[in-house]
Design a protein around this motif. Sequence first.
Motif, mmCIF file in Angstrom:
data_model
loop_
_atom_site.group_PDB
_atom_site.id
_atom_site.type_symbol
_atom_site.label_atom_id
_atom_site.label_comp_id
_atom_site.label_asym_id
_atom_site.label_seq_id
_atom_site.Cartn_x
_atom_site.Cartn_y
_atom_site.Cartn_z
ATOM 1 N N ALA A 59 -20.277 47.159 -122.603
ATOM 2 C CA ALA A 59 -21.504 47.185 -123.407
ATOM 3 C C ALA A 59 -22.281 45.874 -123.246
ATOM 4 C CB ALA A 59 -21.166 47.427 -124.875
ATOM 5 N N MET A 109 -26.087 45.269 -121.730
ATOM 6 C CA MET A 109 -27.131 44.577 -122.485
ATOM 7 C C MET A 109 -27.662 43.372 -121.721
ATOM 8 S SD MET A 109 -25.959 44.764 -126.499
ATOM 9 C CE MET A 109 -24.221 44.365 -126.281
ATOM 10 N N LEU A 153 -29.421 50.875 -129.882
ATOM 11 C CA LEU A 153 -27.987 51.142 -129.946
ATOM 12 C C LEU A 153 -27.660 52.451 -129.239
ATOM 13 C CD1 LEU A 153 -25.126 50.542 -131.007
ATOM 14 C CD2 LEU A 153 -25.790 51.652 -133.159
ATOM 15 N N VAL A 185 -27.479 51.830 -125.427
ATOM 16 C CA VAL A 185 -26.278 51.091 -125.041
ATOM 17 C C VAL A 185 -25.059 51.997 -125.127
ATOM 18 C CG1 VAL A 185 -24.812 49.094 -125.516
ATOM 19 C CG2 VAL A 185 -27.293 48.905 -125.816
ATOM 20 N N LYS A 193 -22.822 56.242 -130.855
ATOM 21 C CA LYS A 193 -23.366 54.976 -131.368
ATOM 22 C C LYS A 193 -22.579 54.489 -132.578
ATOM 23 C CE LYS A 193 -27.014 56.972 -134.300
ATOM 24 N NZ LYS A 193 -28.482 56.975 -134.571
ATOM 25 N N HIS A 246 -20.802 50.888 -132.517
ATOM 26 C CA HIS A 246 -21.178 49.924 -133.559
ATOM 27 C C HIS A 246 -19.940 49.363 -134.243
ATOM 28 C CE1 HIS A 246 -23.194 48.134 -137.030
ATOM 29 N NE2 HIS A 246 -22.328 48.780 -137.790
ATOM 30 N N PHE A 268 -17.709 47.303 -131.608
ATOM 31 C CA PHE A 268 -18.346 46.052 -131.204
ATOM 32 C C PHE A 268 -18.301 45.042 -132.349
ATOM 33 C CE2 PHE A 268 -21.733 43.118 -130.195
ATOM 34 C CZ PHE A 268 -21.716 43.032 -128.811
ATOM 35 N N THR A 313 -23.167 42.588 -134.958
ATOM 36 C CA THR A 313 -23.614 43.894 -134.494
ATOM 37 C C THR A 313 -24.259 43.786 -133.116
ATOM 38 O OG1 THR A 313 -25.829 43.676 -135.455
ATOM 39 C CG2 THR A 313 -24.085 44.576 -136.878
ATOM 40 N N VAL A 314 -24.429 44.926 -132.473
ATOM 41 C CA VAL A 314 -25.132 44.980 -131.189
ATOM 42 C C VAL A 314 -26.543 44.420 -131.348
ATOM 43 C CG1 VAL A 314 -26.184 46.571 -129.533
ATOM 44 C CG2 VAL A 314 -23.785 46.876 -130.202
ATOM 45 N N TYR A 338 -26.434 40.599 -131.645
ATOM 46 C CA TYR A 338 -26.116 39.995 -130.352
ATOM 47 C C TYR A 338 -27.346 39.985 -129.449
ATOM 48 C CZ TYR A 338 -23.928 39.156 -125.811
ATOM 49 O OH TYR A 338 -23.599 38.631 -124.590
#
Length: 284
Positions: free
Chosen positions: A12, A16, A26, A29, A37, A41, A44, A51-52, A55
């Motif tokens: 992931a 990104m 999200l 990804v 998702k 979530h 990750f 969180t995504v 980040y």
Amino acid sequence: MPNCRIDSVAAAIAYMEAHLTEDLTLDQVAAAVHYSKYYLHRMFTNTVGMTVHDYLQRRRLTEAAKLLVFSGQSILDIALLAGYESQQAFTDVFTAMYKMPPNQYRENEKFYPLQLQFTFKGNYPMLKDEECAQWEVEFATEADIPCWMELVRLVVDGFPYLEEDSYVQTLRQRIRTRQALLLKDGETAAGVMLFSCDTGSIDFMGTHLLYRKKGVPRAFLDKVMGELLKGKEISITTYREGDRADTGHRREIQELGFAEAELLVEFGYPTQRFVLPREDIHDE
């Protein structure tokens, strides 16, 4: 299995990083790494502690900060590359995270990262243990500097205004005076601590993302409280309350038993000092 989870998070992150300048969601990804998702979530966030979305935002702001210092692009162009629809929207978020507006950051000509790319190397044998790891705290040596710095880059979100050259100079001095502690899992630094015998301050304490639930900070505190700083007041500084750049470091320090003390400004960054009450030390 831990390795499967780590590989999935790494995939992931790789996706990104390859699409930082695009309008990622999200859902996109998750689709790229073939997970729902909701699962991505949860996995990750549990693995890296943010969180995504967080980040992505922090990585984009870091790359924007780099462009502000090392390129001649306009602030508007940099804002658009970072995914913001206007220069003002970018300025508001950048200022909240870096504590100065983009034009001032550019004028200072000093780049420091808000978030570097997460990279995971090694086999991490202790992650396979269901029980809490029995850590052996060691004094760091010159040979440990490479793995130490790998960890520093991984947890840079907790330490604003990190300049590596001056940091390594300090690290070498602390190694010589036996004021640098290290926890290793194989060749991986799972935790690091710089402390001062004179002041009782913890100047740097970082835990590898994958070992956040393995009792690393407590192992360090047991070592310094029981042997190295016995009888001294132990203090540490971190983000002030409400700082949007804080990914949870303030809460972790409070959970270790540290109590709020005075507000400070370090390297131009607003922080707060925390002190470990004496009664907590005696209770350990």
